[in-house]
Design a protein around this motif. Structure first.
Motif, PDB file in Angstrom:
ATOM      1  N   GLY A 190      36.933  36.533  52.187  1.00  0.00           N
ATOM      2  CA  GLY A 190      35.924  37.353  51.528  1.00  0.00           C
ATOM      3  C   GLY A 190      36.546  38.447  50.685  1.00  0.00           C
ATOM      4  N   PHE A 191      37.598  39.089  51.209  1.00  0.00           N
ATOM      5  CA  PHE A 191      38.265  40.165  50.465  1.00  0.00           C
ATOM      6  C   PHE A 191      38.874  39.646  49.171  1.00  0.00           C
ATOM      7  CE2 PHE A 191      42.186  42.433  49.439  1.00  0.00           C
ATOM      8  CZ  PHE A 191      41.713  43.723  49.268  1.00  0.00           C
ATOM      9  N   PHE A 192      39.632  38.555  49.252  1.00  0.00           N
ATOM     10  CA  PHE A 192      40.296  38.030  48.060  1.00  0.00           C
ATOM     11  C   PHE A 192      39.285  37.487  47.050  1.00  0.00           C
ATOM     12  CE2 PHE A 192      44.109  37.923  50.772  1.00  0.00           C
ATOM     13  CZ  PHE A 192      45.030  38.485  49.901  1.00  0.00           C
ATOM     14  N   LEU A 193      38.215  36.882  47.524  1.00  0.00           N
ATOM     15  CA  LEU A 193      37.201  36.372  46.610  1.00  0.00           C
ATOM     16  C   LEU A 193      36.473  37.521  45.918  1.00  0.00           C
ATOM     17  CD1 LEU A 193      36.241  33.619  45.712  1.00  0.00           C
ATOM     18  CD2 LEU A 193      34.424  33.727  47.397  1.00  0.00           C
ATOM     19  N   ALA A 194      36.152  38.576  46.677  1.00  0.00           N
ATOM     20  CA  ALA A 194      35.524  39.754  46.081  1.00  0.00           C
ATOM     21  C   ALA A 194      36.456  40.409  45.075  1.00  0.00           C
ATOM     22  CB  ALA A 194      35.142  40.751  47.177  1.00  0.00           C
ATOM     23  N   LEU A 195      37.750  40.410  45.374  1.00  0.00           N
ATOM     24  CA  LEU A 195      38.736  40.998  44.467  1.00  0.00           C
ATOM     25  C   LEU A 195      38.788  40.240  43.147  1.00  0.00           C
ATOM     26  CD1 LEU A 195      40.987  43.192  44.313  1.00  0.00           C
ATOM     27  CD2 LEU A 195      42.575  41.452  45.116  1.00  0.00           C
ATOM     28  N   THR A 196      38.825  38.912  43.209  1.00  0.00           N
ATOM     29  CA  THR A 196      38.891  38.121  41.986  1.00  0.00           C
ATOM     30  C   THR A 196      37.585  38.198  41.193  1.00  0.00           C
ATOM     31  OG1 THR A 196      38.275  36.157  43.282  1.00  0.00           O
ATOM     32  CG2 THR A 196      40.605  36.509  42.868  1.00  0.00           C
ATOM     33  N   TYR A 197      36.459  38.222  41.890  1.00  0.00           N
ATOM     34  CA  TYR A 197      35.176  38.356  41.206  1.00  0.00           C
ATOM     35  C   TYR A 197      35.113  39.676  40.447  1.00  0.00           C
ATOM     36  CZ  TYR A 197      32.281  34.368  42.560  1.00  0.00           C
ATOM     37  OH  TYR A 197      31.737  33.109  42.661  1.00  0.00           O
ATOM     38  N   SER A 198      35.588  40.738  41.069  1.00  0.00           N
ATOM     39  CA  SER A 198      35.568  42.050  40.426  1.00  0.00           C
ATOM     40  C   SER A 198      36.495  42.094  39.221  1.00  0.00           C
ATOM     41  CB  SER A 198      35.960  43.134  41.438  1.00  0.00           C
ATOM     42  OG  SER A 198      36.010  44.405  40.823  1.00  0.00           O
ATOM     43  N   LEU A 199      37.664  41.467  39.344  1.00  0.00           N
ATOM     44  CA  LEU A 199      38.636  41.503  38.258  1.00  0.00           C
ATOM     45  C   LEU A 199      38.123  40.823  36.990  1.00  0.00           C
ATOM     46  CD1 LEU A 199      42.008  40.751  40.120  1.00  0.00           C
ATOM     47  CD2 LEU A 199      41.411  42.856  38.917  1.00  0.00           C
ATOM     48  N   ASP A 200      37.413  39.704  37.153  1.00  0.00           N
ATOM     49  CA  ASP A 200      37.010  38.956  35.962  1.00  0.00           C
ATOM     50  C   ASP A 200      35.532  39.143  35.593  1.00  0.00           C
ATOM     51  OD1 ASP A 200      35.607  37.453  37.767  1.00  0.00           O
ATOM     52  OD2 ASP A 200      36.769  35.624  37.532  1.00  0.00           O
ATOM     53  N   ASP A 201      34.840  40.054  36.271  1.00  0.00           N
ATOM     54  CA  ASP A 201      33.420  40.243  35.947  1.00  0.00           C
ATOM     55  C   ASP A 201      33.259  40.878  34.575  1.00  0.00           C
ATOM     56  OD1 ASP A 201      30.470  40.464  36.787  1.00  0.00           O
ATOM     57  OD2 ASP A 201      30.991  42.505  36.169  1.00  0.00           O
ATOM     58  N   PHE A 202      32.326  40.338  33.812  1.00  0.00           N
ATOM     59  CA  PHE A 202      32.026  40.902  32.484  1.00  0.00           C
ATOM     60  C   PHE A 202      30.573  41.318  32.348  1.00  0.00           C
ATOM     61  CE2 PHE A 202      30.187  40.031  28.276  1.00  0.00           C
ATOM     62  CZ  PHE A 202      30.809  41.030  27.540  1.00  0.00           C
ATOM     63  N   ALA A 203      29.661  40.409  32.706  1.00  0.00           N
ATOM     64  CA  ALA A 203      28.244  40.619  32.415  1.00  0.00           C
ATOM     65  C   ALA A 203      27.704  41.890  33.072  1.00  0.00           C
ATOM     66  CB  ALA A 203      27.433  39.406  32.861  1.00  0.00           C
TER      67      ALA A 203
END
Length: 267
Positions: A190-203
């Motif tokens: 969950g931590f790593f997935l949340a980290l990657t989602y945050s890094l590439d979020d644009f919208a």
């Protein structure tokens, strides 16, 4: 069976080739001295040097990493508590309702979430900037953490908790010494997935950023609108490599947690 297996491998290889070919094409031309993506002239690192020479870009990179780390950490704590609360709810209807609300947030379009946060922050009076971006990233990361932790909680036998209570463990001991260690792989996931989602979020970030604060995804979009340069290629290549290292780190951590070193056990 062999034919089906061979066809599956070919199909999988084709899918991965289609997905990764544009990324490798972009990275390949980040080393082009010609300045365009139409003709590769010679190898150069000047575009990467331009990225590191741009202090504003470095500050945006630092802001993006800080936002990603803080949002992933906070959302992991909230998500783990939420997942435990959902699993141990007595009423099945309440549990299903909470799970449904959690899943709705995951499948909702990012544009709707971003616009909703923009309206909320405007009504409440929160200034758009670091705080608004952090809150938004935490909000869309919590459901992801819940989804990653829930399977491990549902997999855990209730007899483990009962045995710990029978041996005199307090509820705090049960949480810290039984539940948390058992669901640790889900927490890391969950931590790593949340980290990657945050890094590439644009919208979502595009709606809630402001006051001179921005992240890499929004900055790359702004740079691309002004005209495509190979500096964007170099920056995108660095982000891809960083994300790849995160994924490798996740697999390394999860593999170690699944196969801990055991001393004193005969082979």
């Amino acid at each position: 069976m062999d034919t089906t297996s061979k066809f599956s491998k070919i199909y999988l290889a084709l899918v991965f080739a289609i997905l990764y070919a544009p990324i490798f094409y972009l990275i390949f031309y980040s080393f082009n001295s010609g300045g365009t993506m139409s003709n590769f002239e010679s190898f150069t690192l000047e575009h990467y040097a331009s990225v590191f020479a741009d202090t504003r870009l470095i500050m945006i990179l630092i802001n993006t990493i800080i936002i990603a780390l803080l949002s992933a950490l906070i959302s992991t704590v909230i998500g783990v508590i939420g997942a435990i609360g959902i699993v141990y709810l007595q009423k099945r209807k309440s549990r299903n309702a909470l799970l449904s609300l959690n899943n709705v947030l995951i499948v909702s379009p990012d544009v709707i979430i971003g616009a909703s946060f923009l309206i909320l922050f405007t009504m409440v009076g929160v200034k758009l900037g670091f705080a608004s971006v952090l809150i938004s990233h935490i909000a869309f990361s919590v459901p992801i953490v819940v989804i990653m932790v829930l399977p491990k909680l549902q997999e855990m036998s209730s007899t483990l908790v009962d045995a710990a209570l029978d041996l005199g463990a307090s509820k705090r001991d049960v949480l810290t010494r039984v539940i948390i260690p058992y669901i640790k792989p889900g927490i890391f996931a969950g931590f790593f997935l949340a980290l990657t989602y945050s890094l590439d979020d644009f919208a979502v970030t595009f709606f809630v950023t402001g006051n001179g604060f921005t992240t890499l995804s929004v900055e790359i979009y702004s740079m691309a609108r002004a005209g495509i340069t190979l500096t964007i290629n170099a920056l995108s290549g660095l982000i891809f490599i960083f994300t790849l290292l995160l994924v490798l780190g996740y697999y390394f951590v999860t593999n170690r947690s699944k196969n801990p070193l055991r001393t004193g056990v005969p082979k």
